[in-house]
Design a protein around this motif. Structure first.
Motif, PDB file in Angstrom:
ATOM      1  N   GLN A 233      12.089   2.522  -7.649  1.00 46.01           N
ATOM      2  CA  GLN A 233      10.891   2.950  -7.521  1.00 46.01           C
ATOM      3  C   GLN A 233       9.627   2.476  -8.362  1.00 46.01           C
ATOM      4  OE1 GLN A 233      11.891   7.128  -7.838  1.00 46.01           O
ATOM      5  NE2 GLN A 233      11.637   7.316  -5.436  1.00 46.01           N
ATOM      6  N   PHE A 234      10.054   1.489  -8.809  1.00 46.45           N
ATOM      7  CA  PHE A 234       9.038   0.794 -10.193  1.00 46.45           C
ATOM      8  C   PHE A 234       7.400   0.726  -9.302  1.00 46.45           C
ATOM      9  CE2 PHE A 234       6.633  -2.954 -11.539  1.00 46.45           C
ATOM     10  CZ  PHE A 234       6.194  -2.427 -12.890  1.00 46.45           C
ATOM     11  N   GLN A 235       7.278   0.176  -8.172  1.00 50.66           N
ATOM     12  CA  GLN A 235       5.942   0.179  -7.410  1.00 50.66           C
ATOM     13  C   GLN A 235       5.327   1.497  -7.612  1.00 50.66           C
ATOM     14  OE1 GLN A 235       5.039  -2.866  -6.530  1.00 50.66           O
ATOM     15  NE2 GLN A 235       2.965  -1.922  -6.360  1.00 50.66           N
ATOM     16  N   ILE A 236       6.126   2.586  -7.357  1.00 52.41           N
ATOM     17  CA  ILE A 236       5.430   3.884  -7.287  1.00 52.41           C
ATOM     18  C   ILE A 236       4.721   4.188  -8.737  1.00 52.41           C
ATOM     19  CG2 ILE A 236       5.839   6.575  -7.479  1.00 52.41           C
ATOM     20  CD1 ILE A 236       7.801   5.865  -5.298  1.00 52.41           C
ATOM     21  N   TRP A 237       5.464   3.877  -9.697  1.00 53.22           N
ATOM     22  CA  TRP A 237       5.074   3.854 -11.501  1.00 53.22           C
ATOM     23  C   TRP A 237       3.681   3.131 -11.333  1.00 53.22           C
ATOM     24  CZ3 TRP A 237       3.655   0.927 -15.316  1.00 53.22           C
ATOM     25  CH2 TRP A 237       3.474   1.509 -16.528  1.00 53.22           C
ATOM     26  N   TRP A 238       3.769   1.980 -11.020  1.00 51.70           N
ATOM     27  CA  TRP A 238       2.865   0.801 -11.258  1.00 51.70           C
ATOM     28  C   TRP A 238       1.329   1.251 -10.332  1.00 51.70           C
ATOM     29  CZ3 TRP A 238       1.345  -2.896 -14.375  1.00 51.70           C
ATOM     30  CH2 TRP A 238       0.277  -3.676 -13.904  1.00 51.70           C
ATOM     31  N   ASP A 239       1.692   1.723  -9.115  1.00 51.36           N
ATOM     32  CA  ASP A 239       0.504   1.944  -8.179  1.00 51.36           C
ATOM     33  C   ASP A 239      -0.034   3.204  -8.760  1.00 51.36           C
ATOM     34  OD1 ASP A 239       0.983   0.140  -6.497  1.00 51.36           O
ATOM     35  OD2 ASP A 239       1.898   1.289  -5.079  1.00 51.36           O
ATOM     36  N   ALA A 244      -4.046   3.130  -9.495  1.00 53.50           N
ATOM     37  CA  ALA A 244      -4.790   4.362  -9.261  1.00 53.50           C
ATOM     38  C   ALA A 244      -5.920   4.818 -10.190  1.00 53.50           C
ATOM     39  CB  ALA A 244      -3.851   5.556  -8.860  1.00 53.50           C
ATOM     40  N   SER A 245      -5.525   4.544 -11.618  1.00 57.46           N
ATOM     41  CA  SER A 245      -6.268   4.973 -12.570  1.00 57.46           C
ATOM     42  C   SER A 245      -7.724   3.891 -12.651  1.00 57.46           C
ATOM     43  CB  SER A 245      -5.871   4.925 -13.884  1.00 57.46           C
ATOM     44  OG  SER A 245      -4.706   5.812 -14.141  1.00 57.46           O
ATOM     45  N   LEU A 246      -7.331   2.683 -12.499  1.00 56.23           N
ATOM     46  CA  LEU A 246      -8.440   1.614 -12.377  1.00 56.23           C
ATOM     47  C   LEU A 246      -9.236   1.961 -11.141  1.00 56.23           C
ATOM     48  CD1 LEU A 246      -6.247  -1.808 -13.298  1.00 56.23           C
ATOM     49  CD2 LEU A 246      -7.818  -0.198 -14.613  1.00 56.23           C
ATOM     50  N   GLU A 247      -8.959   2.474 -10.143  1.00 56.47           N
ATOM     51  CA  GLU A 247      -9.777   2.553  -8.890  1.00 56.47           C
ATOM     52  C   GLU A 247     -10.448   3.730  -9.049  1.00 56.47           C
ATOM     53  OE1 GLU A 247     -11.262   2.053  -5.315  1.00 56.47           O
ATOM     54  OE2 GLU A 247      -9.980   0.626  -6.237  1.00 56.47           O
ATOM     55  N   TYR A 248      -9.900   4.910  -9.658  1.00 59.15           N
ATOM     56  CA  TYR A 248     -10.761   6.132  -9.769  1.00 59.15           C
ATOM     57  C   TYR A 248     -11.730   5.851 -10.915  1.00 59.15           C
ATOM     58  CZ  TYR A 248     -11.645  10.777 -11.331  1.00 59.15           C
ATOM     59  OH  TYR A 248     -12.070  12.039 -11.764  1.00 59.15           O
ATOM     60  N   LEU A 406       5.382  24.982  -2.592  1.00 66.76           N
ATOM     61  CA  LEU A 406       4.816  23.792  -2.815  1.00 66.76           C
ATOM     62  C   LEU A 406       3.586  23.500  -2.021  1.00 66.76           C
ATOM     63  CD1 LEU A 406       7.963  21.484  -2.566  1.00 66.76           C
ATOM     64  CD2 LEU A 406       6.765  21.852  -4.835  1.00 66.76           C
ATOM     65  N   PRO A 407       2.612  22.828  -2.675  1.00 66.46           N
ATOM     66  CA  PRO A 407       1.427  22.409  -1.860  1.00 66.46           C
ATOM     67  C   PRO A 407       2.006  21.627  -0.610  1.00 66.46           C
ATOM     68  CG  PRO A 407       1.134  21.699  -4.194  1.00 66.46           C
ATOM     69  CD  PRO A 407       2.656  22.234  -3.928  1.00 66.46           C
ATOM     70  N   PRO A 408       1.263  21.682   0.603  1.00 68.26           N
ATOM     71  CA  PRO A 408       1.580  21.053   1.884  1.00 68.26           C
ATOM     72  C   PRO A 408       1.940  19.599   2.072  1.00 68.26           C
ATOM     73  CG  PRO A 408      -0.488  22.447   1.950  1.00 68.26           C
ATOM     74  CD  PRO A 408       0.061  22.849   0.759  1.00 68.26           C
ATOM     75  N   SER A 409       0.950  19.054   1.036  1.00 70.01           N
ATOM     76  CA  SER A 409       0.600  17.454   1.077  1.00 70.01           C
ATOM     77  C   SER A 409       0.465  17.042  -0.401  1.00 70.01           C
ATOM     78  CB  SER A 409      -0.243  17.003   2.080  1.00 70.01           C
ATOM     79  OG  SER A 409      -1.657  17.425   1.714  1.00 70.01           O
ATOM     80  N   LEU A 410       0.995  15.844  -0.754  1.00 71.08           N
ATOM     81  CA  LEU A 410       0.565  15.181  -1.723  1.00 71.08           C
ATOM     82  C   LEU A 410      -0.816  15.226  -2.041  1.00 71.08           C
ATOM     83  CD1 LEU A 410       3.427  13.914  -1.365  1.00 71.08           C
ATOM     84  CD2 LEU A 410       2.757  12.118  -2.843  1.00 71.08           C
ATOM     85  N   ALA A 411      -1.613  15.008  -1.421  1.00 75.23           N
ATOM     86  CA  ALA A 411      -3.195  15.120  -1.620  1.00 75.23           C
ATOM     87  C   ALA A 411      -3.548  16.430  -1.907  1.00 75.23           C
ATOM     88  CB  ALA A 411      -4.066  14.589  -0.340  1.00 75.23           C
ATOM     89  N   SER A 412      -2.931  17.316  -1.568  1.00 75.71           N
ATOM     90  CA  SER A 412      -3.491  18.645  -1.835  1.00 75.71           C
ATOM     91  C   SER A 412      -2.766  19.420  -3.145  1.00 75.71           C
ATOM     92  CB  SER A 412      -3.074  19.840  -0.786  1.00 75.71           C
ATOM     93  OG  SER A 412      -1.843  19.805  -0.173  1.00 75.71           O
ATOM     94  N   PRO A 425      -4.221   5.215  -0.620  1.00 74.61           N
ATOM     95  CA  PRO A 425      -3.313   4.305  -0.820  1.00 74.61           C
ATOM     96  C   PRO A 425      -2.361   4.183  -1.942  1.00 74.61           C
ATOM     97  CG  PRO A 425      -5.716   3.337  -0.568  1.00 74.61           C
ATOM     98  CD  PRO A 425      -5.860   4.813  -1.161  1.00 74.61           C
ATOM     99  N   PHE A 426      -2.756   4.833  -3.249  1.00 76.39           N
ATOM    100  CA  PHE A 426      -1.899   4.595  -3.977  1.00 76.39           C
ATOM    101  C   PHE A 426      -0.505   5.738  -4.199  1.00 76.39           C
ATOM    102  CE2 PHE A 426      -5.993   3.165  -5.371  1.00 76.39           C
ATOM    103  CZ  PHE A 426      -5.619   1.992  -5.691  1.00 76.39           C
ATOM    104  N   PHE A 427      -0.574   6.718  -3.285  1.00 75.95           N
ATOM    105  CA  PHE A 427       0.563   7.236  -2.865  1.00 75.95           C
ATOM    106  C   PHE A 427       1.042   7.331  -1.484  1.00 75.95           C
ATOM    107  CE2 PHE A 427      -3.079  10.103  -3.307  1.00 75.95           C
ATOM    108  CZ  PHE A 427      -2.948  11.227  -2.006  1.00 75.95           C
ATOM    109  N   ASN A 428       0.416   6.303  -0.922  1.00 76.15           N
ATOM    110  CA  ASN A 428       0.850   6.000   0.348  1.00 76.15           C
ATOM    111  C   ASN A 428       0.648   7.084   1.511  1.00 76.15           C
ATOM    112  OD1 ASN A 428       1.754   3.534  -0.040  1.00 76.15           O
ATOM    113  ND2 ASN A 428       3.683   4.245  -0.736  1.00 76.15           N
TER     114      ASN A 428
END
Length: 496
Positions: A233-239, A244-248, A406-412, A425-428
């Motif tokens: 899951q390295f891509q998850i760490w990288w994204d 994500a930090s750079l985009e934010y 749990l929150p009902p979605s990753l975004a929430s 895009p960074f958490f698909n």
């Protein structure tokens, strides 16, 4: 510890044992922060960190089950406490107080290298105040965690020689950058300063020591990657950590006029210190403080944002210079300290006094010291057997933790992340924007219970479309089940 010891500590320029100083600073920190041990939350970021910490304890790496925009060691701090002590607000706040005490103690230790023990102790005392009061600083923020590692690391660089000590400092700096990514800027400047010292014959630092420093940083970063690499899951760490930090940073920049006051005030103060000799460039520790402050300011500029709690990252270094300046001005004026000075000092932690009163009132009214909607709303939901499937907290989302939901979605995970669609895009996230996310939450998941803050917009006032949608939807499909303190518990209408 009696009053004579305290009088000796703060008003006499005498040598104190490090243990005594640490006990004084820990005691002051505890007195100021203790009443907030019973508050449900102070800042919404802290609630999010707790949720991700619990998720890690439950066996899910950060960014997999829940998601937020912080490096993984922020969540590791909370996960480690939850793993040992369970769901304990007191344990989290107690360790948060310890972080502040450690930061203040090493602020004192750094100060003693360029000024007197007395001035250093006053500086560390005000470090506690600046890290604990005025705004949302009574909780445990990521800045508190990173500075409890950064200031000791800075002290090691200023006072110790040899590869082992520099490697240890590098390990601490690695933790810092994996808690707050923006701290890479001051760490980089410190590294460049160490490289410069290799070629400066006045200093005896060796290339191996600088290499040890950099190696320590890299070791920690690689260790945070390791569990993701093992699980493919390295891509998850990288994204999540890097991209994500750079985009934010690019998407959420403040206008220049919001940034200017901070830079003008701190920059003007540093210039004054230089002109008046408060910063002596003949002293290595002074240079390190200057380099660290400039590095943090560069990180603010590159990030395009300066929130109140961001300043925690500059206060410990800055307060040493402020204390030296005040001391110089005081002796130049040749005045005596007025008796009212101590009374003024006692008034500074007025927020703590008010919170002590609030804790007592809560005990009298509700039979518990714990207070806030994060406790009272879940209690009401449990007592009245409200449906918690896909429950949605638009406010007071620490309630998820107290309900074991749990929150009902990753975004929430953090309510405001719903409107940070540039991060999707960074958490698909299969939804493309915040409106699609809201429609998914409200029209597909259809939570039976929704919690909002009474009389306040659900989202930031700039999120006009999102606020209009959620206000209209809640008005049509939900009714107010109960008003609990400053929260409204909404129940979905039958058949809708």
């Amino acid at each position: 510890m009696n009053l004579n010891v305290l009088k000796k500590a703060f008003f006499c320029n005498s040598q104190l044992k490090s243990r005594t100083v640490f006990l004084i600073l820990t005691g002051v920190t505890f007195l100021i922060r203790f009443p907030f041990f019973f508050r449900d939350y102070v800042d919404r970021d802290e609630s999010t960190f707790i949720l991700l910490g619990q998720s890690w304890v439950d066996g899910y790496l950060p960014y997999t089950q829940l998601w937020d925009l912080k490096p993984p060691l922020t969540f590791a701090f909370f996960a480690s406490i939850i793993y040992v002590f369970g769901k304990s607000f007191i344990a989290i706040r107690l360790f948060g107080a310890l972080l502040v005490a450690i930061t203040a103690f090493y602020t004192y230790k750094i100060g003693t290298k360029i000024t007197t023990n007395q001035i250093s102790l006053w500086a560390s005392l005000f470090c506690i105040v600046l890290l604990s009061l005025f705004g949302s600083l009574q909780g445990v923020m990521s800045e508190h965690i990173c500075m409890a590692f950064f200031i000791p690391a800075l002290y090691l660089i200023a006072s110790k020689k040899g590869p082992v000590w520099l490697f240890t400092s590098g390990l601490l700096m690695g933790v810092v950058v994996m808690v707050k990514l923006n701290m890479a800027y001051p760490i980089l400047l410190i590294g460049l300063f160490l490289c410069y010292e290799i070629f400066n014959r006045k200093n005896s630092i060796k290339p191996l020591e600088v290499l040890s420093f950099g190696t320590g940083i890299i070791v920690v970063v690689l260790l945070t990657i390791l569990p993701y690499y093992i699980n493919n899951q390295f891509q998850i760490w990288w994204d999540s950590v890097i991209l994500a930090s750079l985009e934010y940073t690019e998407a959420r920049r403040f206008p220049i006029f919001k940034l200017a006051p901070t830079f003008i005030l701190i920059g003007g103060f540093l210039y004054y210190c230089w002109k008046k000799g408060i910063i002596s460039f003949k002293k290595r520790t002074s240079i390190l403080l200057w380099v660290a402050i400039i590095g943090v300011l560069i990180s603010f500029f590159k990030g395009g944002r300066v929130n109140g709690h961001y300043l925690i990252q500059v206060h410990p270094m800055l307060v040493i210079l402020v204390a030296i300046m005040i001391h110089q001005l005081y002796h130049q004026s040749k005045r005596t300290i007025p008796k009212s000075f101590l009374f003024i000092l006692l008034l500074i932690p007025v927020e703590s006094y008010l919170e002590y009163v609030n804790v007592v009132k809560s005990k009298i009214a509700r039979g518990t010291f714990f207070n806030g909607e994060g406790f009272s709303v879940p209690f009401y939901i449990k007592e009245n057997h409200l449906d918690t499937e896909n429950i949605l907290f638009f406010g007071y989302h620490i309630g998820y933790w107290n309900l074991s939901e749990l929150p009902p979605s990753l975004a929430s995970t953090h309510p405001s992340n719903i409107c940070r669609e540039e991060l999707y895009p960074f958490f698909n996230n299969p939804r493309r924007n915040s409106m699609e996310e809201l429609q998914f939450l409200m029209e597909e998941l259809r939570p039976k219970t929704v919690v909002v803050r009474k009389g306040r917009l659900v989202f930031d006032k700039l999120e006009i479309e999102e606020n209009e949608y959620i206000n209209a939807y809640l008005a049509r499909y939900y009714k107010v089940e109960a008003t609990v303190e400053n929260a409204e518990i909404l129940k979905r209408l039958e058949g809708l």
